[in-house]
Design a protein around this motif. Structure first.
Motif, PDB file in Angstrom:
ATOM      1  N   GLU A 192       3.758   8.026   5.613  1.00  0.00           N
ATOM      2  CA  GLU A 192       4.238   6.433   5.664  1.00  0.00           C
ATOM      3  C   GLU A 192       3.580   5.807   6.880  1.00  0.00           C
ATOM      4  OE1 GLU A 192       8.496   6.229   5.197  1.00  0.00           O
ATOM      5  OE2 GLU A 192       8.265   6.456   2.991  1.00  0.00           O
ATOM      6  N   GLN A 210      -1.008  -2.370   0.333  1.00  0.00           N
ATOM      7  CA  GLN A 210      -0.148  -1.492   0.244  1.00  0.00           C
ATOM      8  C   GLN A 210      -0.088  -0.445   1.431  1.00  0.00           C
ATOM      9  OE1 GLN A 210      -0.027   0.746  -3.325  1.00  0.00           O
ATOM     10  NE2 GLN A 210      -0.168  -1.257  -4.715  1.00  0.00           N
ATOM     11  N   TRP A 236       0.921   4.172  -3.496  1.00  0.00           N
ATOM     12  CA  TRP A 236       1.832   4.909  -2.530  1.00  0.00           C
ATOM     13  C   TRP A 236       2.548   5.991  -3.607  1.00  0.00           C
ATOM     14  CZ3 TRP A 236       2.740   7.253   1.534  1.00  0.00           C
ATOM     15  CH2 TRP A 236       4.165   7.703   1.890  1.00  0.00           C
ATOM     16  N   GLU A 237       2.755   5.620  -5.091  1.00  0.00           N
ATOM     17  CA  GLU A 237       3.160   6.353  -5.775  1.00  0.00           C
ATOM     18  C   GLU A 237       2.300   7.638  -6.075  1.00  0.00           C
ATOM     19  OE1 GLU A 237       5.840   4.837  -9.012  1.00  0.00           O
ATOM     20  OE2 GLU A 237       4.501   3.126  -8.506  1.00  0.00           O
ATOM     21  N   THR A 249       1.732   2.030  -8.191  1.00  0.00           N
ATOM     22  CA  THR A 249       1.335   1.765  -6.888  1.00  0.00           C
ATOM     23  C   THR A 249       0.553   2.981  -6.144  1.00  0.00           C
ATOM     24  OG1 THR A 249       3.119   2.744  -5.483  1.00  0.00           O
ATOM     25  CG2 THR A 249       3.428   0.286  -6.131  1.00  0.00           C
ATOM     26  N   SER A 301       8.219  -2.353   1.647  1.00  0.00           N
ATOM     27  CA  SER A 301       9.013  -2.654   0.615  1.00  0.00           C
ATOM     28  C   SER A 301       8.775  -1.344  -0.160  1.00  0.00           C
ATOM     29  CB  SER A 301       8.590  -3.757  -0.500  1.00  0.00           C
ATOM     30  OG  SER A 301       7.193  -3.657  -1.047  1.00  0.00           O
ATOM     31  N   LEU A 302       7.585  -0.575  -0.007  1.00  0.00           N
ATOM     32  CA  LEU A 302       7.446   0.696  -0.626  1.00  0.00           C
ATOM     33  C   LEU A 302       8.083   1.718   0.004  1.00  0.00           C
ATOM     34  CD1 LEU A 302       3.474   0.015  -1.339  1.00  0.00           C
ATOM     35  CD2 LEU A 302       5.424  -0.349  -3.089  1.00  0.00           C
ATOM     36  N   ARG A 303       8.287   1.701   1.345  1.00  0.00           N
ATOM     37  CA  ARG A 303       8.782   2.875   2.132  1.00  0.00           C
ATOM     38  C   ARG A 303      10.301   3.468   1.713  1.00  0.00           C
ATOM     39  NH1 ARG A 303       6.760   3.374   7.770  1.00  0.00           N
ATOM     40  NH2 ARG A 303       4.887   2.193   7.659  1.00  0.00           N
ATOM     41  N   GLU A 304      10.214   4.630   1.771  1.00  0.00           N
ATOM     42  CA  GLU A 304      11.764   5.390   1.355  1.00  0.00           C
ATOM     43  C   GLU A 304      12.232   5.812   2.967  1.00  0.00           C
ATOM     44  OE1 GLU A 304      10.950   8.340  -1.431  1.00  0.00           O
ATOM     45  OE2 GLU A 304       9.581   7.148  -2.670  1.00  0.00           O
TER      46      GLU A 304
END
Length: 190
Positions: free
Chosen positions: A178, A135, A76-77, A74, A186-189
């Motif tokens: 973020e 994303q 985001w990664e 992704t 779904s990608l958030r931590e």
């Protein structure tokens, strides 16, 4: 970078960490390297110049990171890897040396923390890709988002320095990033 310049910079970094920036002199660096001041000044302008070049080295040595980014799934990664690498590399110098770098920038208006074009281009392309793939939901121009992220990064770096490293730079920065990018849930931590 020449071998001698590398040796001078690495020795200086170790001396700065061991004794503190203010306690280290050009003479001390020369003595530790076994060279004359003439040799030092052939490769570097000043003790402050060493600090200014540390940041350049971090940016210039992005190749291993770029290879690692090829194996992520992704955007985001990818953007997290990029900024995480920068934080990790800056943290190696420690809060005192980074504080000195900020001071030198303010005193001499060196602009050493200006955005580097190669880093800027990589980050903007990651943001654009993330926007296209849904994303990153912030629709603003990718270049503007990167600029905001870069200034936010510097702000958190300042906090980390001013709190002598007792501040979770990564957690605060990535939480804010973020929100800035409006990362898909779904990608958030955080």
């Amino acid at each position: 970078m020449t071998d001698m310049k590398t040796k001078l910079m690495e020795t200086a970094r170790e001396l700065f960490k061991e004794k503190g920036y203010d306690a280290v002199t050009v003479n001390g660096i020369c003595e530790a390297c076994g060279v004359t001041k003439t040799t030092f000044y052939y490769h570097l302008k000043s003790k402050q110049d060493i600090l200014l070049q540390f940041y350049d080295l971090i940016i210039e040595n992005l190749t291993p990171l770029l290879l690692q980014m090829l194996h992520t799934t992704t955007s985001w990664e990818q953007i997290r890897l990029l900024f995480s690498h920068l934080i990790d590399q800056i943290a190696i110098l420690g809060p005192e040396l980074n504080s000195q770098l900020l001071i030198v920038n303010l005193q001499r208006r060196e602009r050493a923390l200006d955005m580097r074009e190669n880093l800027r281009e990589i980050a903007i392309e990651i943001i654009r890709t993330g926007q296209r793939q849904g994303q990153f939901r912030n629709p603003n121009e990718a270049a503007q988002l990167y600029e905001a992220a870069a200034y936010m990064f510097t702000g958190y770096e300042y906090m980390w320095c001013s709190l002598d490293g007792e501040f979770d730079w990564k957690a605060h920065f990535f939480g804010s990033l973020e929100n800035l990018l409006d990362v898909e849930e779904s990608l958030r931590e955080h």
